[in-house]
Design an enzyme around this catalytic site. Structure first.
Site, PDB file in Angstrom:
ATOM      1  N   ALA A  85      -8.646   2.219   7.603  1.00 41.67           N
ATOM      2  CA  ALA A  85      -7.792   1.157   8.295  1.00 41.67           C
ATOM      3  C   ALA A  85      -7.399   0.031   7.844  1.00 41.67           C
ATOM      4  O   ALA A  85      -8.452  -0.700   7.352  1.00 41.67           O
ATOM      5  CB  ALA A  85      -8.332   1.222   9.701  1.00 41.67           C
ATOM      6  N   GLN A  87      -3.952  -3.410   7.386  1.00 42.67           N
ATOM      7  CA  GLN A  87      -2.766  -3.994   7.388  1.00 42.67           C
ATOM      8  C   GLN A  87      -2.696  -3.752   5.819  1.00 42.67           C
ATOM      9  O   GLN A  87      -3.100  -4.434   4.956  1.00 42.67           O
ATOM     10  CB  GLN A  87      -2.652  -5.540   7.697  1.00 42.67           C
ATOM     11  CG  GLN A  87      -1.417  -5.844   7.901  1.00 42.67           C
ATOM     12  CD  GLN A  87      -0.581  -5.938   6.677  1.00 42.67           C
ATOM     13  OE1 GLN A  87       0.304  -4.970   6.630  1.00 42.67           O
ATOM     14  NE2 GLN A  87      -0.617  -7.047   6.016  1.00 42.67           N
ATOM     15  N   SER A 129      -8.299  -1.359  -2.677  1.00 42.75           N
ATOM     16  CA  SER A 129      -7.173  -1.315  -3.283  1.00 42.75           C
ATOM     17  C   SER A 129      -7.345  -1.413  -4.573  1.00 42.75           C
ATOM     18  O   SER A 129      -8.135  -2.404  -5.027  1.00 42.75           O
ATOM     19  CB  SER A 129      -6.142  -2.158  -2.558  1.00 42.75           C
ATOM     20  OG  SER A 129      -4.859  -2.202  -3.199  1.00 42.75           O
ATOM     21  N   TYR A 154      -2.699 -10.181   1.025  1.00 44.64           N
ATOM     22  CA  TYR A 154      -3.276  -8.644   1.192  1.00 44.64           C
ATOM     23  C   TYR A 154      -4.123  -8.364  -0.124  1.00 44.64           C
ATOM     24  O   TYR A 154      -5.386  -7.967   0.325  1.00 44.64           O
ATOM     25  CB  TYR A 154      -1.951  -7.629   1.131  1.00 44.64           C
ATOM     26  CG  TYR A 154      -2.319  -6.330   0.897  1.00 44.64           C
ATOM     27  CD1 TYR A 154      -2.946  -5.466   1.768  1.00 44.64           C
ATOM     28  CD2 TYR A 154      -2.407  -5.643  -0.532  1.00 44.64           C
ATOM     29  CE1 TYR A 154      -3.424  -4.161   1.453  1.00 44.64           C
ATOM     30  CE2 TYR A 154      -2.972  -4.506  -0.684  1.00 44.64           C
ATOM     31  CZ  TYR A 154      -3.518  -3.796   0.530  1.00 44.64           C
ATOM     32  OH  TYR A 154      -3.765  -2.519   0.011  1.00 44.64           O
TER      33      TYR A 154
END
Length: 356
Positions: A85, A87, A129, A154
């Site tokens: 999970a 954004q 990421s 991010y």
């Protein structure tokens, strides 16, 4: 497969309603896992999760709600955890940086605190990421020991997740029988992604409307891979942690081969080849927010120590993706399970060791 380690195990997946999460849940159910998902409801009008309708316990919960997260974890008592999970969008992080850090960092703290206080989880895989690295646009792929960083909010939040994972691993979990690792993947593609500001979803939405999609960064290079590639890596990593391999409790790259790093323009051209309705034009935006132009991963560590490697080339991944959307928009068919079957068959044909 995976030593049948997932059969009958309680597996918690955060972000199960998202693109990667919905594919992971399908695979886990195929492996016989008892799955509980924590996520917000799908944001898009059409969602892969709703199309699949997987059998699991689904909890609609904002990770920023620590009490709600803790209650779910206490009740379910997971043995294995996959945290997806987030954004996940760079451009949205520029518009809403506080939200991005609150969800990606604060939400992860809430999850780890719930797992720490409840106990019982033997394996935790935190998915971050490839953008967690401090990127100097070098042609050399990033290795796991490279410095962390992040220009945009991010990317910075994903670097923070890596530091947070290391802190909890060293401070709490190593001595408590829980092993924690992080996984860093490249740009994933496949059927069922409708998120905003992503290349493939933007192309297929435009194709469905009969429009031409402008490409703002046609020369940007990314490590493209089918969503099943990193998911196989996550499942393998979860298995190794569950089986008590302490050396696996670290950070891992799961990306494509070096020759599968394609430009945005090359990916769009291949999408059009397999679904002629796709139309695009180059439309660079010099005043657009900063986005990395060159990003690659070095996955030698996973290949060497986990014996993991990819199965499908970028070309095969693009073909499968284009055909999934083509069939969906032209016939209403959803072939996700067929893609998983095809992937497993290709892995078996290649003698992929970690699939056995």
């Amino acid at each position: 497969m995976f030593g049948d380690v997932y059969n009958g195990k309680r597996v918690l997946v955060t972000g199960h309603s998202g693109f990667k999460g919905s594919w992971l849940v399908m695979w886990l159910r195929r492996l016989g896992a008892e799955v509980c998902g924590i996520a917000l409801p799908p944001e898009t009008e059409v969602s892969h999760y709703n199309l699949l309708k997987p059998e699991l316990r689904s909890e609609w919960c904002d990770l920023r709600d620590a009490e709600h997260v803790s209650g779910i974890v206490r009740d379910f008592r997971p043995e294995i955890v996959f945290h997806l999970a987030a954004q996940p969008l760079v451009r949205k992080s520029y518009a809403e940086p506080a939200l991005t850090f609150a969800v990606n960092v604060g939400g992860m703290v809430n999850l780890l605190e719930a797992l720490r206080s409840t106990g019982g989880a033997r394996a935790i895989v935190i998915v971050t990421s490839d953008k967690c690295y401090r990127n100097d646009e070098s042609p050399r792929g990033h290795r796991e020991e490279d410095p962390l960083g992040g220009y945009d909010p991010y990317s910075a939040s994903k670097a923070c997740q890596e530091l947070l994972a290391a802190s909890y691993r060293d401070s709490f979990f190593t001595r408590g029988g829980t092993l924690l690792a992080t996984a860093r993947a490249g740009n994933v593609i496949g059927g069922g992604d409708w998120a905003a500001d992503r290349l493939i979803p933007d192309l297929v939405r435009a194709a469905a409307r009969g429009e031409c999609e402008p490409l703002r960064s046609p020369d940007a290079v990314r490590p493209w891979q089918h969503v099943l590639e990193p998911l196989g890596g996550y499942l393998l990593l979860g298995q190794r942690l569950f089986e008590g391999e302490t050396q696996a409790a670290t950070g891992w790259n799961f990306g494509p081969a070096e020759n599968d790093a394609l430009t945005v323009g090359e990916v769009a051209a291949q999408m059009k080849r397999f679904w002629p309705r796709v139309e695009f034009r180059f439309a660079p935006q010099p005043d657009a927010p900063h986005e990395t132009k060159l990003l690659q991963l070095d996955c030698a560590k996973a290949e060497r120590e986990l014996h993991w490697h990819g199965v499908w080339s970028a070309g095969e991944a693009i073909r499968r993706t284009a055909e999934w959307y083509r069939d969906f928009y032209e016939t209403g068919a959803v072939d996700t399970a067929a893609d998983l079957d095809g992937y497993l068959a290709a892995a078996a044909e290649r003698g992929v060791v970690w699939m056995r």
